[in-house]
Design a protein around this motif. Sequence first.
Motif, PDB file in Angstrom:
ATOM      1  N   LEU A  38      20.709  17.473  14.991  1.00 20.83           N
ATOM      2  CA  LEU A  38      20.856  16.013  15.057  1.00 20.83           C
ATOM      3  C   LEU A  38      20.689  15.382  13.685  1.00 20.83           C
ATOM      4  CD1 LEU A  38      18.992  15.140  18.386  1.00 20.83           C
ATOM      5  CD2 LEU A  38      21.459  15.162  17.953  1.00 20.83           C
TER       6      LEU A  38
ATOM      7  N   ALA B  38      19.032  12.488  21.388  1.00 20.14           N
ATOM      8  CA  ALA B  38      17.598  12.636  21.137  1.00 20.14           C
ATOM      9  C   ALA B  38      16.787  12.019  22.272  1.00 20.14           C
ATOM     10  CB  ALA B  38      17.234  11.979  19.803  1.00 20.14           C
TER      11      ALA B  38
ATOM     12  N   TRP C 113      21.569  13.488  28.333  1.00 16.79           N
ATOM     13  CA  TRP C 113      21.967  12.524  27.302  1.00 16.79           C
ATOM     14  C   TRP C 113      23.209  11.721  27.669  1.00 16.79           C
ATOM     15  CZ3 TRP C 113      26.684  13.352  24.889  1.00 16.79           C
ATOM     16  CH2 TRP C 113      27.169  14.660  24.799  1.00 16.79           C
TER      17      TRP C 113
ATOM     18  N   GLY D 145      16.621  19.217  16.723  1.00 13.72           N
ATOM     19  CA  GLY D 145      16.303  18.227  15.698  1.00 13.72           C
ATOM     20  C   GLY D 145      17.044  18.496  14.397  1.00 13.72           C
TER      21      GLY D 145
ATOM     22  N   CYS E  83      12.050  10.010  19.448  1.00 17.89           N
ATOM     23  CA  CYS E  83      12.500  10.336  20.806  1.00 17.89           C
ATOM     24  C   CYS E  83      12.128  11.764  21.171  1.00 17.89           C
ATOM     25  CB  CYS E  83      14.015  10.154  20.916  1.00 17.89           C
ATOM     26  SG  CYS E  83      14.558   8.428  20.886  1.00 17.89           S
ATOM     27  N   LEU E  84      12.291  12.695  20.228  1.00 12.90           N
ATOM     28  CA  LEU E  84      11.989  14.092  20.513  1.00 12.90           C
ATOM     29  C   LEU E  84      10.496  14.321  20.689  1.00 12.90           C
ATOM     30  CD1 LEU E  84      14.423  15.836  17.985  1.00 12.90           C
ATOM     31  CD2 LEU E  84      14.771  15.471  20.424  1.00 12.90           C
TER      32      LEU E  84
ATOM     33  N   ALA F 270      15.359   9.333  15.919  1.00 12.59           N
ATOM     34  CA  ALA F 270      15.620  10.550  16.695  1.00 12.59           C
ATOM     35  C   ALA F 270      14.363  11.399  16.829  1.00 12.59           C
ATOM     36  CB  ALA F 270      16.734  11.360  16.031  1.00 12.59           C
TER      37      ALA F 270
END
Length: 334
Positions: free
Chosen positions: A266, A229, A102, A263, A173-174, A170
Amino acid sequence: MDLDVFVATHQGEWARLDELARKRRPTGEEADELVALYQRVTGHLAKVQAAAPDPTLEGRLTSLVSRSRDAVTGTRTSGWRDVARYYTVSFPAALYRSRRWWIPVAVLSLLATALVAWWVAGHPEVRNSLAAPAELREMTRPGGAYETYYSDRPASSFAAQVWTNNAWIAVQCLLYGVVLGLPVLWVLASNVLNLGLGVGLMASAGRLDTFLGLLIPHGLLELTAVFVAGGLGLRLGWTIVDPGPRTRATALAEQGRSIIGMGIGLATVLAVSGVLEAFVTPSGLPTWARIAIGALAEVAFLLYALVLGRKAAAAGETGDLDAADRADLQPVAA
């Protein structure tokens, strides 16, 4: 191996183990017997699986071993202690262990954003292709769309809307990591493009300082969460390509569990940035004070991820489930 003879020989031990596993308060002698029988029946299960696979008997013994394991180790009840451990150990450790993904994503995204902003600010023909000059002036003027965006709705509902939007980015993205992470690049590129356009348009109007004063209080933390993410999604995609010494299924299971846990963390970070965006960004505080609040939030997150996370990772924490909560892996022949 004669399965009927095997069952007849050990039936009594299985029945006794089942009886002990159901006792709520075994005596000391019964507890010792329980542990010994649990270890013995675990060996029986492995022997059946290796020498004489039988779905019915395997299912029976697997269920018995599972119940006995709970009786031996004690059934763990989740509670506030688990929540505290997640936020003080598991989440920061996972952030630290994934920093090589990241942090580069953050650096490259910010560089790309600066490039897009420079391109938009320095080329009138690019701005004119985006919208009519009158529309651009309406967006960038004092009291225009870029400023009123943060204050034209009630703060509480705006915070909820911001959190929902950013959390969805997010989550995308995951989740996109399972398809080699390629769609993650598209999500990150879209984010870079939108941010770069805003910076470039406000810079072309000579109001970059105003825009940054509105963006920085919440944007530092918000963008960092999106970059994390994105990095995690790319890492999951790369796990499919190169699982390392583990089997691909095992690697994906471990990485996937870690990402699900990330997750939750975040979502919490984005909730904080949403509160900042709704209550601090449009507030009447001086610009320096709003920027200072945003900078402090970002520094706190980085210390949390890189200092506390390093300490947790050094202690062996991975961000995956506790060993007691993970399924046992059956040994396989070389």
